[in-house]
Design a protein around this motif. Structure first.
Motif, PDB file in Angstrom:
ATOM      1  N   TYR A  10       0.841  -1.196   0.000  1.00 51.61           N
ATOM      2  CA  TYR A  10       0.000   0.000   0.000  1.00 51.61           C
ATOM      3  C   TYR A  10       0.876   1.246   0.000  1.00 51.61           C
ATOM      4  O   TYR A  10       1.869   1.312   0.711  1.00 51.61           O
ATOM      5  N   TYR A  58      -8.032   6.848   1.331  1.00 50.19           N
ATOM      6  CA  TYR A  58      -7.701   6.717  -0.091  1.00 50.19           C
ATOM      7  C   TYR A  58      -6.271   6.212  -0.181  1.00 50.19           C
ATOM      8  O   TYR A  58      -5.403   6.654   0.575  1.00 50.19           O
ATOM      9  N   LYS A  84     -13.034   8.183   5.453  1.00 48.96           N
ATOM     10  CA  LYS A  84     -12.547   7.411   4.313  1.00 48.96           C
ATOM     11  C   LYS A  84     -11.011   7.432   4.266  1.00 48.96           C
ATOM     12  O   LYS A  84     -10.375   8.399   4.681  1.00 48.96           O
ATOM     13  N   GLN A 143     -12.416  -0.127  -5.601  1.00 53.72           N
ATOM     14  CA  GLN A 143     -11.375   0.296  -6.535  1.00 53.72           C
ATOM     15  C   GLN A 143     -11.929   1.403  -7.436  1.00 53.72           C
ATOM     16  O   GLN A 143     -12.915   1.197  -8.132  1.00 53.72           O
ATOM     17  N   MET A 166     -11.720   3.268   0.951  1.00 52.28           N
ATOM     18  CA  MET A 166     -12.432   2.384   1.879  1.00 52.28           C
ATOM     19  C   MET A 166     -12.832   3.199   3.102  1.00 52.28           C
ATOM     20  O   MET A 166     -12.331   4.305   3.331  1.00 52.28           O
ATOM     21  N   GLY A 192     -11.753   0.078   7.612  1.00 47.68           N
ATOM     22  CA  GLY A 192     -11.263  -0.977   6.727  1.00 47.68           C
ATOM     23  C   GLY A 192     -12.325  -1.690   5.917  1.00 47.68           C
ATOM     24  O   GLY A 192     -12.018  -2.538   5.085  1.00 47.68           O
ATOM     25  N   THR A 193     -13.587  -1.370   6.114  1.00 49.35           N
ATOM     26  CA  THR A 193     -14.671  -2.021   5.378  1.00 49.35           C
ATOM     27  C   THR A 193     -14.960  -1.279   4.074  1.00 49.35           C
ATOM     28  O   THR A 193     -14.528  -0.147   3.874  1.00 49.35           O
ATOM     29  N   ASN A 194     -15.694  -1.947   3.202  1.00 46.45           N
ATOM     30  CA  ASN A 194     -16.200  -1.363   1.959  1.00 46.45           C
ATOM     31  C   ASN A 194     -15.088  -0.814   1.053  1.00 46.45           C
ATOM     32  O   ASN A 194     -15.153   0.314   0.581  1.00 46.45           O
ATOM     33  N   GLN A 195     -14.085  -1.649   0.778  1.00 50.40           N
ATOM     34  CA  GLN A 195     -12.998  -1.261  -0.117  1.00 50.40           C
ATOM     35  C   GLN A 195     -13.498  -1.250  -1.557  1.00 50.40           C
ATOM     36  O   GLN A 195     -14.049  -2.232  -2.044  1.00 50.40           O
ATOM     37  N   PHE A 234      -7.718   3.003  -4.624  1.00 48.93           N
ATOM     38  CA  PHE A 234      -8.848   2.525  -3.835  1.00 48.93           C
ATOM     39  C   PHE A 234      -9.338   3.582  -2.855  1.00 48.93           C
ATOM     40  O   PHE A 234      -8.600   4.493  -2.483  1.00 48.93           O
TER      41      PHE A 234
END
Length: 155
Positions: free
Chosen positions: A5, A18, A16, A41, A32, A36-39, A30
């Motif tokens: 990353y 980025y 959020k 792209q 999220m 850490g949820t709802n990643q 990305f």
């Protein structure tokens, strides 16, 4: 996931994150939730080469690759490429009123540039790097190789 990353940035409201990831010789971009949820792209291959910065209202992101500045909405829509006269623009930041960018650019020596968000009126204002606007946009702070100073902002 086990990726490399890079270029992490937290949205102004803290909800959020980025980031770019290095996955199989590609650099997808990305977003999220901060837990850490709802990643999601946003793009397949954005070659981020600097920092991600946000507009003060959190609706826009500005970033750079080796040759251009970019601005887009935080949902990934409305991406616009801003051409600069400098080789390798970096450390972009957007003014609090959303009308101008500051960035560091290289030619022979690192310099600070100011440019309208539509790409017009680009001006080199000082040698240095890592610029930032003051909260009222009337001063600019930046670093240099052997100095730390502020520079008066002008209209």
């Amino acid at each position: 996931n086990e990726y490399a990353y890079t270029h992490l940035a937290v949205s102004p409201d803290g909800t959020k994150i980025y980031f770019s990831a290095y996955i199989d010789h590609s650099r997808p971009f990305f977003v999220m939730n901060s837990d850490g949820t709802n990643q999601i792209q946003l793009y397949d291959n954005i070659d981020l080469k600097g920092f991600i910065s946000f507009s003060s209202d959190g609706s826009k992101i500005v970033y750079n690759d080796y040759y251009y500045l970019y601005i887009m909405n935080t949902d990934g829509s409305g991406i616009t490429q801003i051409e600069t006269s400098s080789y390798h623009p970096q450390f972009p930041t957007i003014s609090h009123d959303g009308k101008k960018f500051l960035y560091s650019g290289s030619s022979i020596i690192d310099s600070i540039y100011i440019i309208d968000t539509n790409g017009a009126n680009e001006t080199m204002i000082h040698e240095g790097f890592g610029p930032a606007f003051s909260p009222n946009n009337n001063k600019i702070a930046f670093s240099g190789y052997y100095f730390y100073e502020t520079y008066d902002y002008w209209e």
